[in-house]
Structure formats: structure tokens, C-alpha cells
Design an enzyme around this catalytic site. Structure first.
Site, mmCIF file in Angstrom:
data_model
loop_
_atom_site.group_PDB
_atom_site.id
_atom_site.type_symbol
_atom_site.label_atom_id
_atom_site.label_comp_id
_atom_site.label_asym_id
_atom_site.label_seq_id
_atom_site.Cartn_x
_atom_site.Cartn_y
_atom_site.Cartn_z
ATOM 1 N N ASP A 23 0.869 -1.166 0.000
ATOM 2 C CA ASP A 23 0.000 0.000 0.000
ATOM 3 C C ASP A 23 0.910 1.221 0.000
ATOM 4 O O ASP A 23 2.107 1.116 0.324
ATOM 5 C CB ASP A 23 -0.888 -0.031 1.246
ATOM 6 C CG ASP A 23 -1.818 1.156 1.327
ATOM 7 O OD1 ASP A 23 -2.320 1.592 0.268
ATOM 8 O OD2 ASP A 23 -2.039 1.669 2.440
ATOM 9 N N ASP A 25 -0.243 5.096 0.874
ATOM 10 C CA ASP A 25 -0.548 6.026 1.969
ATOM 11 C C ASP A 25 -0.509 5.287 3.306
ATOM 12 O O ASP A 25 -1.220 4.306 3.508
ATOM 13 C CB ASP A 25 -1.926 6.649 1.751
ATOM 14 C CG ASP A 25 -1.992 7.488 0.485
ATOM 15 O OD1 ASP A 25 -1.542 8.639 0.524
ATOM 16 O OD2 ASP A 25 -2.464 6.970 -0.547
ATOM 17 N N LYS A 219 -9.082 -2.413 -2.766
ATOM 18 C CA LYS A 219 -8.998 -3.314 -1.620
ATOM 19 C C LYS A 219 -10.169 -3.071 -0.663
ATOM 20 O O LYS A 219 -10.554 -1.927 -0.477
ATOM 21 C CB LYS A 219 -7.670 -3.071 -0.882
ATOM 22 C CG LYS A 219 -6.434 -3.310 -1.735
ATOM 23 C CD LYS A 219 -5.172 -2.765 -1.074
ATOM 24 C CE LYS A 219 -5.167 -1.257 -1.006
ATOM 25 N NZ LYS A 219 -3.929 -0.679 -0.466
#
Length: 300
Positions: A23, A25, A219
């Protein structure tokens, strides 16, 4: 039961995993800037011959702009190694041969641009009045486009009551698709003072108003992994998802049959890890956790 990463466990991970999905952020950077040690960890993994892919729920940039941001920060990532929800949503509609118009709740320069790139018409990004004098005035001026066959919702800083009314009205028709980029409720920022709502907070009123649930593009839906599997031939048993959220990143790993590692530099906490799965089935328990990506990287 999740295990905190140690040198011994890190060596086991490196022996078992060929492909690392990260991921962005809350893992590589946050709203304040790069997270210390993350770039160095990525570079170490690449030096060992590990494949690195970035999988972000952020819909504020096109895939191309996301790659440019990574490269500007020093991450050597090519387009096939970067997946973002603005691109995935457009690709999904293209793959099902969608022919109507999209009512778009989201930015024109990212989500709109990706729709344009695959030839899908869209409306909705023009400004709506922030103040509604009365419901009578509102309904008198409300015109619905009969060609709209999908409502696509991403992160929209200009979301207001008029947009909510228009999107909900389109969704009254059960034949209109309801797509969301991601269910994240908050943006990852370490602050005792501020709370920054994310796309989930834009989707929630539409769910309440219509009684409908959106099909998620990002996601924890497996859509992104399926794209990577096709492009790179990934075996999920040799993949690890590294993220900062139990309800998106770690659940995504579980839904795709991957290994998982939570880093505590974003949203989820060690207390969340300890209670994961016990009372909330939407929050999967990770295989491993670390204070931040650098805490894993020190053992690589």
C-alpha cells in the site's frame, strides 16, 4: 495470532516470498510526506531480486501520475507495477463492455481522465451549488440524464448535498451500476487533533439513502490482484501484502490467499491487531506486524 517481525522471522519471510505488494498512503508516505526508511526497504528487496508492486486505494491520481509521484520520491516503479483505483474502475467498466454514461463522484483529472482514456462518457464533475434554498427549488432544477447507467464514487473534495441527491436518484434505478473505489473511512495521518474523512464517508450516505451496497474496485476486493496475476503470473502463496489497515490491506491479502504484514505507521494500531477477528469479521488478522516498514527493512 499475528507475530511481531524479528530478524529470524524476517529471514523466513524472505525465503517464502517472491513478490511484495505495498500500500502507499500510511506505508511509503502519509499526508506529511515520505515515511522514513520505506524507500531504503523497497530498494533492499529489489536488490534481492524480489518483485515489488504498489497497490493503492487512492483515486486522486491517474495510474500515470501515480508512477510519476513514485519516481519523484525515488521509487523505481514502472506502470505495470502500479495499480490505483481510478485506473481499475475504468478498466473494470471497459472489461464488461459498458456502453452508457457514468455519473462520477470524484475528480475529473484522475477518475475522469481514466474514463476518457477507455472511451467511456461521464458527467457529474461540474460544480454543484453548495446551498439549496428549498427542496422545491432543488427538485425543480434536478434533471436526470437517462443515459446514465452507472454511479462511480471515489474521493471527492467537492461532495455536497446536491451531488448526494443526484447520485441517490440515479441509484433508485436497480439497473444502474453502483461502483465505489474503496471503503476507507479515514486518510492515514498520525495526529491527535485532526481526523480526515476518506471515500467511505462519501459512500455511506448513498448506501443509507438507497439501501444498496457498492461493488468495490479497490482493496479488499480481489480486483487489483487479479490484474497483477494476469500481468505477472503471480502465485498468491508466494506473495505478501504490506499495508496499514486491517479492513482493507490485510483483508485484501486474506481474500486473495496472500501472506500479510501490517505496519503501524498509518491507521491500524497494535491494539487493533490484538483484537482483530475476535469481534469484527471485517478486520482480518495479519500474519506479521511491524512498527513501520523500516522496522522490517532493518532485517533485510
Amino acid at each position: 495470532m499475528a507475530q511481531e517481525v524479528t530478524q529470524e522471522l524476517a529471514q523466513e519471510i524472505l525465503g517464502d516470498i517472491d513478490n511484495f505488494l505495498f500500500d502507499c498512503d500510511g506505508v511509503l508516505w502519509d499526508v506529511k510526506g515520505p515515511i522514513e526508511g520505506s524507500l531504503e526497504t523497497i530498494n533492499k528487496l529489489k536488490a534481492l531480486g524480489k518483485r515489488v508492486c504498489l497497490v493503492t486505494n487512492n483515486s486522486l491520481k491517474t495510474r500515470q501520475k501515480s508512477v510519476r509521484k513514485c519516481q519523484r520520491l525515488g521509487y523505481q516503479i514502472c506502470q505495470d507495477e502500479m495499480l490505483c483505483t481510478s485506473w481499475i474502475a475504468a478498466e473494470y467498466l471497459r472489461s464488461i463492455n459498458f456502453t452508457g454514461k457514468v455519473y462520477l463522484v470524484g475528480p475529473e483529472d484522475s477518475m475522469g481522465a481514466e474514463l476518457d482514456a477507455v472511451g467511456i462518457k461521464h458527467i457529474g464533475t461540474e460544480p454543484e451549488p453548495a446551498v439549496i434554498p428549498s427542496y422545491a427549488d432543488c427538485l425543480a432544477n434536478l434533471k436526470l440524464d437517462p443515459e446514465v447507467k452507472c454511479v462511480l464514487v471515489g474521493f471527492d473534495r467537492q461532495f455536497n448535498y446536491m451531488k448526494m441527491l443526484r447520485a441517490s436518484s440515479y441509484l433508485k434505478n436497480p439497473d444502474v451500476l453502483f461502483l465505489g473505489t474503496n471503503p476507507d473511512h479515514l486518510l492515514p495521518v498520525k495526529s491527535d487533533e485532526f481526523c480526515i474523512p476518506d471515500t467511505g464517508c462519501i459512500l455511506s450516505p448513498l448506501v443509507l439513502a438507497t439501501g444498496r451496497q457498492p461493488t468495490m474496485m479497490g482493496k479488499p476486493s480481489p480486483n487489483m490482484f487479479e490484474v497483477l496475476r494476469k500481468v505477472h503470473g503471480l502465485d498468491p502463496s508466494r506473495c505478501m501484502m504490506v499495508g496499514d489497515r486491517l479492513d482493507t490491506d490485510i483483508l485484501f491479502a486474506k481474500n486473495c490467499g496472500m501472506h500479510s504484514m501490517l505496519v503501524l505507521s498509518g491507521i491500524s494500531t497494535v491494539e487493533d491487531v490484538q483484537s482483530a477477528g475476535a469481534s469484527d469479521a471485517t478486520k482480518a488478522c495479519p500474519d506479521f506486524y511491524a512498527e513501520c516498514l523500516a522496522a522490517f527493512g532493518q532485517f533485510v
